[in-house]
Design a protein around this motif. Sequence first.
Motif, PDB file in Angstrom:
ATOM      1  N   THR A  71      42.078  -9.665   0.271  1.00  0.00           N
ATOM      2  CA  THR A  71      40.719  -9.473   0.152  1.00  0.00           C
ATOM      3  C   THR A  71      40.340  -8.182   1.112  1.00  0.00           C
ATOM      4  O   THR A  71      39.960  -7.385   1.069  1.00  0.00           O
ATOM      5  CB  THR A  71      39.856 -10.568   0.544  1.00  0.00           C
ATOM      6  OG1 THR A  71      39.777 -11.539  -0.376  1.00  0.00           O
ATOM      7  CG2 THR A  71      38.250 -10.014   0.471  1.00  0.00           C
ATOM      8  N   LYS A  72      41.378  -8.560   2.297  1.00  0.00           N
ATOM      9  CA  LYS A  72      41.092  -7.597   3.373  1.00  0.00           C
ATOM     10  C   LYS A  72      41.802  -6.154   2.905  1.00  0.00           C
ATOM     11  O   LYS A  72      41.572  -5.227   3.162  1.00  0.00           O
ATOM     12  CB  LYS A  72      41.794  -7.776   4.736  1.00  0.00           C
ATOM     13  CG  LYS A  72      40.937  -9.203   5.290  1.00  0.00           C
ATOM     14  CD  LYS A  72      41.389  -9.748   6.666  1.00  0.00           C
ATOM     15  CE  LYS A  72      40.672 -10.690   7.246  1.00  0.00           C
ATOM     16  NZ  LYS A  72      40.978 -11.177   8.594  1.00  0.00           N
ATOM     17  N   THR A  93      39.694  -4.383   0.444  1.00  0.00           N
ATOM     18  CA  THR A  93      38.640  -3.808   0.852  1.00  0.00           C
ATOM     19  C   THR A  93      39.075  -2.391   1.661  1.00  0.00           C
ATOM     20  O   THR A  93      38.386  -1.374   1.626  1.00  0.00           O
ATOM     21  CB  THR A  93      37.967  -4.568   2.121  1.00  0.00           C
ATOM     22  OG1 THR A  93      37.498  -5.949   1.205  1.00  0.00           O
ATOM     23  CG2 THR A  93      36.856  -3.931   2.755  1.00  0.00           C
ATOM     24  N   CYS A 116      39.359  -0.075  -0.797  1.00  0.00           N
ATOM     25  CA  CYS A 116      38.181   0.326  -1.289  1.00  0.00           C
ATOM     26  C   CYS A 116      37.237   1.315  -0.551  1.00  0.00           C
ATOM     27  O   CYS A 116      36.228   2.207  -1.052  1.00  0.00           O
ATOM     28  CB  CYS A 116      37.218  -0.659  -1.939  1.00  0.00           C
ATOM     29  SG  CYS A 116      37.976  -1.600  -3.609  1.00  0.00           S
ATOM     30  N   VAL A 176      29.705  -0.539   0.250  1.00  0.00           N
ATOM     31  CA  VAL A 176      31.063  -0.730   0.724  1.00  0.00           C
ATOM     32  C   VAL A 176      30.884  -1.237   2.169  1.00  0.00           C
ATOM     33  O   VAL A 176      31.927  -2.052   2.621  1.00  0.00           O
ATOM     34  CB  VAL A 176      31.784   0.265   0.472  1.00  0.00           C
ATOM     35  CG1 VAL A 176      31.349   1.649   1.474  1.00  0.00           C
ATOM     36  CG2 VAL A 176      33.340   0.331   0.664  1.00  0.00           C
ATOM     37  N   LEU A 236      30.284  -5.106   2.102  1.00  0.00           N
ATOM     38  CA  LEU A 236      31.628  -5.593   2.016  1.00  0.00           C
ATOM     39  C   LEU A 236      32.360  -5.649   3.261  1.00  0.00           C
ATOM     40  O   LEU A 236      33.001  -6.711   3.332  1.00  0.00           O
ATOM     41  CB  LEU A 236      32.283  -4.901   0.619  1.00  0.00           C
ATOM     42  CG  LEU A 236      33.578  -5.037   0.289  1.00  0.00           C
ATOM     43  CD1 LEU A 236      33.473  -6.591  -0.350  1.00  0.00           C
ATOM     44  CD2 LEU A 236      34.298  -4.405  -0.594  1.00  0.00           C
ATOM     45  N   THR A 237      32.507  -4.574   3.976  1.00  0.00           N
ATOM     46  CA  THR A 237      33.167  -4.592   5.133  1.00  0.00           C
ATOM     47  C   THR A 237      32.912  -5.732   6.132  1.00  0.00           C
ATOM     48  O   THR A 237      33.584  -6.259   6.700  1.00  0.00           O
ATOM     49  CB  THR A 237      33.312  -3.179   5.817  1.00  0.00           C
ATOM     50  OG1 THR A 237      33.794  -2.251   4.659  1.00  0.00           O
ATOM     51  CG2 THR A 237      34.327  -3.151   6.620  1.00  0.00           C
ATOM     52  N   VAL A 293      33.601  -9.180   4.663  1.00  0.00           N
ATOM     53  CA  VAL A 293      35.330  -9.402   4.669  1.00  0.00           C
ATOM     54  C   VAL A 293      35.903  -9.490   6.129  1.00  0.00           C
ATOM     55  O   VAL A 293      36.648 -10.419   6.471  1.00  0.00           O
ATOM     56  CB  VAL A 293      35.717  -8.477   3.958  1.00  0.00           C
ATOM     57  CG1 VAL A 293      37.402  -8.689   4.019  1.00  0.00           C
ATOM     58  CG2 VAL A 293      35.370  -8.536   2.452  1.00  0.00           C
TER      59      VAL A 293
END
Length: 138
Positions: free
Chosen positions: A6-7, A10, A13, A45, A48-49, A52
């Motif tokens: 996941t990291k 991310t 992305c 985004v 999301l950061t 995560v």
Amino acid sequence: MTTLITKTITKICIPLVILFSISLLLAGHNNPGGGFIGGVMFASVISLTYVVFGLKYIKSFFNPSWDKWFGFGLLLSSLTAFGAIVYGHNFFRSLIKFVEIPLYGEIELVSAALFDIGVYFVVIGTLLYIFKNVGEDE
């Protein structure tokens, strides 16, 4: 707790979505897109950061004042809207100017693009201010 996958995804992305967000912003006055959807993409985004990596970790090196982004965007949008009145035109009238750039050709400059940039910053500032304040533990 998030996984390494996941990291890593991310981190990949983040630049891609930010570039796509800017692309939507710049295409907005002639094509589908614009300041609102570009701002939503950018805010998504960054959100999301936050999710995560955790808010505390992100704040250690990246802690902008999102309300200032909102204020800047609102000021820019307002000045663009009222700017036409200064020149004797109707409220919100857009100015179009064509500029010749050597080795590239003619480009179109539109004052509505400044309004879109203002909306972009308003949306980013609003969404991330809300997200950050809801996510903080007091």
